[in-house]
Write a protein that holds these residues in place. Structure first.
Motif, PDB file in Angstrom:
ATOM      1  N   ALA A   1       0.834  -1.202   0.000  1.00 44.13           N
ATOM      2  CA  ALA A   1       0.000   0.000   0.000  1.00 44.13           C
ATOM      3  C   ALA A   1       0.866   1.248   0.000  1.00 44.13           C
ATOM      4  O   ALA A   1       0.581   2.228  -0.698  1.00 44.13           O
ATOM      5  CB  ALA A   1      -0.929  -0.005   1.209  1.00 44.13           C
ATOM      6  N   ARG A   2       1.927   1.227   0.771  1.00 42.61           N
ATOM      7  CA  ARG A   2       2.842   2.367   0.817  1.00 42.61           C
ATOM      8  C   ARG A   2       3.474   2.592  -0.564  1.00 42.61           C
ATOM      9  O   ARG A   2       3.568   3.739  -1.039  1.00 42.61           O
ATOM     10  CB  ARG A   2       3.937   2.104   1.851  1.00 42.61           C
ATOM     11  CG  ARG A   2       5.034   3.158   1.885  1.00 42.61           C
ATOM     12  CD  ARG A   2       4.757   4.169   2.950  1.00 42.61           C
ATOM     13  NE  ARG A   2       5.698   5.274   2.907  1.00 42.61           N
ATOM     14  CZ  ARG A   2       6.129   5.905   3.991  1.00 42.61           C
ATOM     15  NH1 ARG A   2       5.712   5.532   5.176  1.00 42.61           N
ATOM     16  NH2 ARG A   2       6.936   6.931   3.887  1.00 42.61           N
ATOM     17  N   VAL A   3       3.907   1.531  -1.203  1.00 41.84           N
ATOM     18  CA  VAL A   3       4.514   1.648  -2.527  1.00 41.84           C
ATOM     19  C   VAL A   3       3.523   2.247  -3.518  1.00 41.84           C
ATOM     20  O   VAL A   3       3.874   3.072  -4.363  1.00 41.84           O
ATOM     21  CB  VAL A   3       5.024   0.283  -3.011  1.00 41.84           C
ATOM     22  CG1 VAL A   3       5.419   0.341  -4.477  1.00 41.84           C
ATOM     23  CG2 VAL A   3       6.216  -0.162  -2.172  1.00 41.84           C
ATOM     24  N   ALA A   4       2.251   1.839  -3.423  1.00 43.52           N
ATOM     25  CA  ALA A   4       1.233   2.370  -4.336  1.00 43.52           C
ATOM     26  C   ALA A   4       1.064   3.876  -4.146  1.00 43.52           C
ATOM     27  O   ALA A   4       0.950   4.630  -5.127  1.00 43.52           O
ATOM     28  CB  ALA A   4      -0.093   1.653  -4.109  1.00 43.52           C
TER      29      ALA A   4
ATOM     30  N   ASP B   1       4.177   5.592  -5.549  1.00 39.50           N
ATOM     31  CA  ASP B   1       4.167   5.601  -7.014  1.00 39.50           C
ATOM     32  C   ASP B   1       3.248   6.686  -7.552  1.00 39.50           C
ATOM     33  O   ASP B   1       3.559   7.358  -8.546  1.00 39.50           O
ATOM     34  CB  ASP B   1       3.730   4.235  -7.549  1.00 39.50           C
ATOM     35  CG  ASP B   1       4.827   3.192  -7.450  1.00 39.50           C
ATOM     36  OD1 ASP B   1       5.987   3.575  -7.217  1.00 39.50           O
ATOM     37  OD2 ASP B   1       4.525   1.988  -7.596  1.00 39.50           O
ATOM     38  N   ALA B   2       2.081   6.848  -6.920  1.00 39.01           N
ATOM     39  CA  ALA B   2       1.138   7.876  -7.368  1.00 39.01           C
ATOM     40  C   ALA B   2       1.659   9.280  -7.085  1.00 39.01           C
ATOM     41  O   ALA B   2       1.363  10.225  -7.830  1.00 39.01           O
ATOM     42  CB  ALA B   2      -0.219   7.672  -6.698  1.00 39.01           C
TER      43      ALA B   2
ATOM     44  N   TRP C   1       3.817  12.132  -9.446  1.00 38.67           N
ATOM     45  CA  TRP C   1       3.287  13.112 -10.399  1.00 38.67           C
ATOM     46  C   TRP C   1       3.140  14.491  -9.778  1.00 38.67           C
ATOM     47  O   TRP C   1       3.178  15.499 -10.480  1.00 38.67           O
ATOM     48  CB  TRP C   1       1.953  12.630 -10.961  1.00 38.67           C
ATOM     49  CG  TRP C   1       2.085  11.285 -11.582  1.00 38.67           C
ATOM     50  CD1 TRP C   1       1.554  10.116 -11.148  1.00 38.67           C
ATOM     51  CD2 TRP C   1       2.861  10.959 -12.737  1.00 38.67           C
ATOM     52  NE1 TRP C   1       1.946   9.085 -11.957  1.00 38.67           N
ATOM     53  CE2 TRP C   1       2.742   9.560 -12.942  1.00 38.67           C
ATOM     54  CE3 TRP C   1       3.640  11.703 -13.622  1.00 38.67           C
ATOM     55  CZ2 TRP C   1       3.379   8.903 -13.994  1.00 38.67           C
ATOM     56  CZ3 TRP C   1       4.275  11.047 -14.668  1.00 38.67           C
ATOM     57  CH2 TRP C   1       4.134   9.669 -14.843  1.00 38.67           C
ATOM     58  N   MET C   2       2.987  14.564  -8.461  1.00 40.38           N
ATOM     59  CA  MET C   2       2.822  15.881  -7.845  1.00 40.38           C
ATOM     60  C   MET C   2       4.138  16.478  -7.361  1.00 40.38           C
ATOM     61  O   MET C   2       4.202  17.677  -7.081  1.00 40.38           O
ATOM     62  CB  MET C   2       1.784  15.815  -6.716  1.00 40.38           C
ATOM     63  CG  MET C   2       2.113  14.954  -5.534  1.00 40.38           C
ATOM     64  SD  MET C   2       3.122  15.772  -4.275  1.00 40.38           S
ATOM     65  CE  MET C   2       3.209  14.473  -3.026  1.00 40.38           C
ATOM     66  N   VAL C   3       5.196  15.664  -7.236  1.00 42.97           N
ATOM     67  CA  VAL C   3       6.425  16.200  -6.640  1.00 42.97           C
ATOM     68  C   VAL C   3       7.120  17.272  -7.493  1.00 42.97           C
ATOM     69  O   VAL C   3       7.804  18.133  -6.911  1.00 42.97           O
ATOM     70  CB  VAL C   3       7.428  15.079  -6.270  1.00 42.97           C
ATOM     71  CG1 VAL C   3       6.878  14.229  -5.140  1.00 42.97           C
ATOM     72  CG2 VAL C   3       7.791  14.227  -7.463  1.00 42.97           C
TER      73      VAL C   3
ATOM     74  N   ALA D   1       4.031   9.383   1.406  1.00 39.72           N
ATOM     75  CA  ALA D   1       4.722   9.737   0.161  1.00 39.72           C
ATOM     76  C   ALA D   1       6.042  10.442   0.441  1.00 39.72           C
ATOM     77  O   ALA D   1       6.563  11.151  -0.411  1.00 39.72           O
ATOM     78  CB  ALA D   1       3.828  10.609  -0.720  1.00 39.72           C
ATOM     79  N   ALA D   2       6.596  10.213   1.637  1.00 41.59           N
ATOM     80  CA  ALA D   2       7.844  10.871   2.012  1.00 41.59           C
ATOM     81  C   ALA D   2       8.994  10.456   1.108  1.00 41.59           C
ATOM     82  O   ALA D   2       9.875  11.259   0.785  1.00 41.59           O
ATOM     83  CB  ALA D   2       8.180  10.565   3.469  1.00 41.59           C
ATOM     84  N   GLY D   3       9.032   9.196   0.691  1.00 43.79           N
ATOM     85  CA  GLY D   3      10.129   8.719  -0.135  1.00 43.79           C
ATOM     86  C   GLY D   3      10.192   9.403  -1.481  1.00 43.79           C
ATOM     87  O   GLY D   3      11.259   9.839  -1.935  1.00 43.79           O
TER      88      GLY D   3
END
Length: 615
Positions: free
Chosen positions: A425-428, A431-432, A435-437, A458-460
């Motif tokens: 779930a974290r990876v998903a 991954d999403a 696009w905002m970073v 989404a810290a990574g």
């Protein structure tokens, strides 16, 4: 670069650009080169938005070109949003994806395979200097694969622009075996490179691309394989590379650039086709009658399709039992499958017959099972359908609304602490978030910061982007130990993982004097009550004047919401008591926690950034 992929990914805002044809030249009888350019390759301003200059850093980038429908003077175009495009709901743009094989600050070269008719092919045939063309993208670039001893690359003529650019940009000393299939050997092109590369041109009428690759003596060392072309023709290479050669997923990229139809037509020199929401909805009107109204019989059939549960469960059962992978690896008889899965043969036979009827599996005259095109898709996407995976757990949480299962308020803790659920779930989410970073980079003055402490789902992705853009920053990621393991192994780029300090926490957000604290998608799995408590506890520990940057996905106005987003909100609400919150509600949570919002800005993709400090 994460260990699940040898190629580092960087994303960009998707920008629609009005460009001009500069030159047209025929490279050979089968290839036409169109060079386009114009001021909008640089940064420009339109519709109240400051839009960035074109960036294209990967050999297999793709851009989307928009064409007018037959008889129309102008193409139907999407609307430019902050970091993406809004597709019209009442019209269908005609757009195709192409790989630019040369990109400079002033020019883009596109090669078209000359074939047949259609809006794109006709445009390429008639294109002349001075013509206008609209282009969007690229939205991402991926680097040359790091750590590979050998590159094995193969493609047909539609993949030739990517192969040409890759060979031209491939680092000196790289060792590569490259195979290019052409319909006529007169379509041979010179492919300059500084790499130690052997290029084999394959005459498609004599030998297939797959046969050429499989006949090659396999090189020693770590191999990265890249294959693109007609979906059916390259399918044998998936099994060869993944099963016979045993390459792990991160060392193989196989992409169907086009698909042969009855007329053997194909899209020219393309990267993977991306279907817009408008295209998807237009193509999905199977139940709408000629007058545009749904009749009683159609409504009955539509209801039956929407309420059908068994097909999805049967597919998930097959994935969970490992049947898809077993069949792919050659365990394809009923007896062998029953032995490998431990399922009683009679029950398994009924399951396989049912899934064969659904076109997930095929069956030969001898009774051996194989994978259909649908089944092939499950090889890459099967984790999404595993009954013990996070997607299934999330969907079953919906039953809690009907009192048929335990309501999902406790799932947040389960996802955080159970690696088998929280990891995927974290990876998903990570991954999403890529696009905002790009817009996150410009939403705050990171150049004035000295250190970042990042927390959230989404810290990574945020640290990957910020660490690349601002090398001076000291990076810290804070999460539960299981989440840190996912960050280290699957999310953080290798160089960022070496730089970043990974701090294990029990849920509280660590406070560092002098650091900018970045909370990015922190509240996804928290109810309002829990989110308010966590933020309040964090705010109370901050020194006066500390900088806090909060990034959350928000729920847009109802008329702007897509059905799939509403579905996700419903599932998240049932599972965690959360779902996307409105901008107003997120602001209320921040205010109530003791954080004073200094500014906020929309960064696209339904994400907003709040800059705050302790009240």
């Amino acid at each position: 670069m994460s260990s699940r992929n040898m190629r580092t990914t960087v994303t960009f805002p998707i920008v629609l650009r009005e460009l001009t044809v500069l030159r047209v030249a025929d490279i050979n009888d089968g290839t036409r080169r169109v060079t386009i350019g114009g001021p909008q390759l640089g940064a420009f301003h339109r519709d109240g938005l400051d839009l960035p200059a074109l960036r294209s850093e990967g050999f297999d980038d793709h851009v989307k070109l928009f064409f007018a429908a037959p008889g129309a003077d102008e193409p139907v175009l999407p609307r430019q949003a902050i970091a993406s495009l809004d597709w019209p709901a009442d019209a269908r743009p005609i757009a195709k994806d192409y790989t630019p094989h040369r990109v400079t600050a002033s020019e883009v070269d596109l090669d078209f395979v000359r074939h047949g008719t259609g809006p794109a092919a006709s445009w390429a045939e008639s294109a002349a200097a001075g013509d206008t063309i609209w282009m969007a993208g690229p939205k991402m670039s991926q680097s040359h694969p790091a750590g590979a001893d050998w590159i094995v690359a193969a493609g047909d003529e539609t993949a030739l622009p990517a192969l040409r650019r890759w060979l031209r940009e491939m680092p000196a000393g790289s060792r590569a075996r490259v195979f290019v299939e052409v319909t006529d050997m007169d379509r041979w092109q010179e492919l300059p490179t500084a790499a130690d590369a052997e290029v084999t041109w394959v005459n498609g009428s004599v030998m297939t691309l797959a046969e050429a690759v499989m006949s090659m003596p396999w090189p020693d060392g770590k191999v990265f394989a890249w294959v693109a072309g007609e979906a059916g023709a390259i399918r044998p290479l998936r099994r060869y590379l993944r099963v016979e050669r045993g390459l792990p997923a991160e060392q193989v990229e196989i992409t169907g650039y086009w698909k042969r139809t009855g007329a053997s037509s194909f899209s020219a020199a393309v990267s993977p086709e991306a279907v817009s929401p408008a295209e998807a909805s237009s193509d999905g009107a199977a139940f709408v009658g000629a007058a545009g109204l749904v009749g009683e019989d159609d409504a009955h059939e539509r209801l039956h399709e929407l309420a059908e549960i068994t097909p999805g469960l049967a597919i998930r059962v097959a994935v969970t039992l490992g049947i898809v992978d077993l069949v792919d690896r050659g365990t394809n008889t009923l007896a062998a499958l029953a032995g490998a899965t431990g399922v009683e043969a009679g029950s398994l036979e009924l399951l396989m017959n049912y899934l064969t009827g659904l076109d997930v599996f095929t069956v030969s005259d001898g009774g051996g099972y194989g994978l259909s095109e649908v089944g092939e898709e499950l090889l890459d996407d099967g984790d999404e359908y595993h009954l013990e995976g996070p997607a299934s757990v999330l969907e079953f949480a919906l039953l809690g609304l009907a009192g048929r299962a335990v309501a999902g308020q406790s799932l947040g803790s389960l996802f955080e602490r159970e690696p088998g659920l929280g990891g995927p779930a974290r990876v998903a989410v990570e991954d999403a978030a890529i696009w905002m970073v790009p817009k996150l980079i410009t939403a705050y003055d990171w150049s004035s910061a000295t250190a970042i402490v990042a927390a959230g789902h989404a810290a990574g992705s945020a640290l990957n982007a910020l660490g690349r853009e601002f090398p001076h920053l000291a990076l810290t990621a804070a999460a539960l130990p299981s989440a840190l393991a996912v960050l280290r192994s699957q999310v953080l780029d290798a160089d960022i993982a070496e730089r970043a300090e990974l701090v294990a926490t029990s849920g509280a957000i660590p406070v560092r004097a002098g650091a900018t604290h970045l909370l990015v998608r922190l509240l996804d799995w928290l109810s309002d009550e829990d989110a308010g408590h966590l933020l309040t506890e964090f705010a109370q520990g901050l020194p006066p004047g500390a900088d806090v940057v909060v990034v959350e996905e928000y729920r847009p106005a109802a008329d702007d919401d897509e059905l799939e987003d509403i579905e996700q909100d419903l599932l998240m609400r049932a599972a965690f008591g959360s779902g996307r919150r409105s901008v107003a509600r997120l602001g209320e949570l921040l205010d109530a926690s003791g954080l004073r919002v200094l500014s906020s800005v929309d960064i696209g993709w339904s994400h907003r950034v709040w800059h705050a400090t302790p009240a």
